[in-house]
Design an enzyme around this catalytic site. Structure first.
Site, PDB file in Angstrom:
ATOM      1  N   ILE A 140       0.675  -1.265   0.000  1.00  7.17           N
ATOM      2  CA  ILE A 140      -0.009  -0.050  -0.113  1.00  7.17           C
ATOM      3  C   ILE A 140       0.806   1.123   0.113  1.00  7.17           C
ATOM      4  CG2 ILE A 140      -1.907   1.139   1.213  1.00  7.17           C
ATOM      5  CD1 ILE A 140      -2.497  -1.763   0.057  1.00  7.17           C
ATOM      6  N   CYS A 141       0.744   2.216  -1.058  1.00  6.89           N
ATOM      7  CA  CYS A 141       1.369   3.173  -1.164  1.00  6.89           C
ATOM      8  C   CYS A 141       2.695   3.239  -1.115  1.00  6.89           C
ATOM      9  CB  CYS A 141       0.952   4.217   0.139  1.00  6.89           C
ATOM     10  SG  CYS A 141       1.451   6.090  -0.239  1.00  6.89           S
ATOM     11  N   THR A 142       3.785   3.544  -0.067  1.00  8.30           N
ATOM     12  CA  THR A 142       5.130   3.499  -0.043  1.00  8.30           C
ATOM     13  C   THR A 142       5.697   2.322   0.726  1.00  8.30           C
ATOM     14  OG1 THR A 142       5.306   4.935   1.913  1.00  8.30           O
ATOM     15  CG2 THR A 142       5.424   6.167  -0.177  1.00  8.30           C
TER      16      THR A 142
END
Length: 316
Positions: free
Chosen positions: A101-103
């Site tokens: 998720i994301c970074t």
């Protein structure tokens, strides 16, 4: 029962955790486990709130259906805890699928799980991910991507989009649509994350002449910005200018001009009450229909759709 393990190097972005957690909790048949790298029963977040009821990573055993590694300051620091990376690698081996998720993509990349994979992360970190991990094929625009058993998502709320896609993969369209309706959100969000990023202002342009040209272009978008004219302005041959533009922006001159005009139009939509026809003219498009087509090609949504999503007061 499908075991979903959500964890990440603390502190984690709180919505990276709670968004997917809420999606999976809406559907019977999932057991969601929060993993604590700190060895206690709390997962520290970036908002000074610790999520309780977590399990120390050492106590998470057995097969894992879905391993989700989330982002946040811990993943973005550029420092990678070898113990956590080793656990991630071992956990991935007993997981049916692995997601970031994301970074959280930085953690998977540091663990070697993204080599040769097409991936996405938050738009503001795509260039850095590509630089730091050259064996990873970063794609900046999608909301989420699947490459084999590896799933990656864009920034923060895109984790909810990915979780819905995983539910649909497991239980079918109707179940995922019912969850999306309860959460009052799109099952499939239209367009890519470029519509949220104003990407051009974040392009890594290192050439001073090209940066100066970029400023001049922003002030003269209504002009006929041909390759020859831009090359003459920057003091290069058209061929050399085209090569420089491709190297610095990863776009040819025509694409560069289109991005500049879309960027300008986005900012006008965001911050003014101008009509779309007026914005099209001020941004250098031939007409509103030309702006609509260019928005659709670059952002995945039309100018009208973007306007309704981000500034409902903009008249047509």
């Amino acid at each position: 029962m499908r075991t979903v393990v959500i964890t990440g190097p603390p502190p984690v972005q709180i919505l990276d955790v709670t968004g997917p957690l809420e999606v999976f909790s809406q559907v019977p048949g999932y057991e969601v486990v929060l993993g604590s790298p700190d060895g206690n029963t709390e997962l520290r977040t970036n908002r000074g709130i610790s999520l309780t009821g977590a399990k120390p990573l050492a106590e998470i055993d057995g097969p894992i259906d879905t391993l989700m590694i989330v982002g946040g300051p811990g993943a973005e620091s550029g420092q990678y805890d070898e113990t956590f990376l080793a656990w991630t690698t071992r956990a991935a081996e007993r997981s049916r699928r692995v997601a970031s998720i994301c970074t959280g993509a930085f953690t998977l990349a540091a663990a070697g799980l993204l080599d040769g994979k097409k991936v996405v992360t938050h738009w503001d970190f795509c260039d850095r991910l590509a630089r730091e991990f050259p064996d990873v094929m970063v794609r900046p625009n999608p909301i989420y991507l699947r490459d084999g058993s590896i799933y990656t998502s864009a920034g923060i709320t895109a984790g909810i989009d990915l979780a819905l896609a995983l539910v649909e993969e497991d239980h079918g369209h109707k179940v995922a649509l019912d969850v999306a309706r309860r959460l009052v959100m799109f099952l499939v969000r239209p367009g890519g994350q470029a519509q949220y990023s104003h990407m051009l202002s974040h392009q890594a342009v290192t050439s001073k002449p090209l940066r100066e040209l970029q400023i001049w272009m922003m002030e003269n978008l209504r002009e006929n910005l041909t390759v020859d004219r831009l090359a003459e302005r920057i003091g290069m041959s058209p061929r050399h200018f085209t090569r420089t533009c491709l190297r610095e922006t990863k776009m040819n001159p025509g694409q560069f001009v289109d991005r500049m005009r879309v960027e300008a139009a986005q900012q006008m939509i965001d911050s003014s009450a101008m009509g779309l026809k007026e914005i099209a003219d001020a941004s250098g498009f031939q007409n509103a229909d030309s702006m609509r087509r260019t928005f659709l090609r670059i952002l995945g949504v039309t100018a009208g759709e973007y306007s309704r999503r981000f500034n409902r007061k903009t008249p047509a």
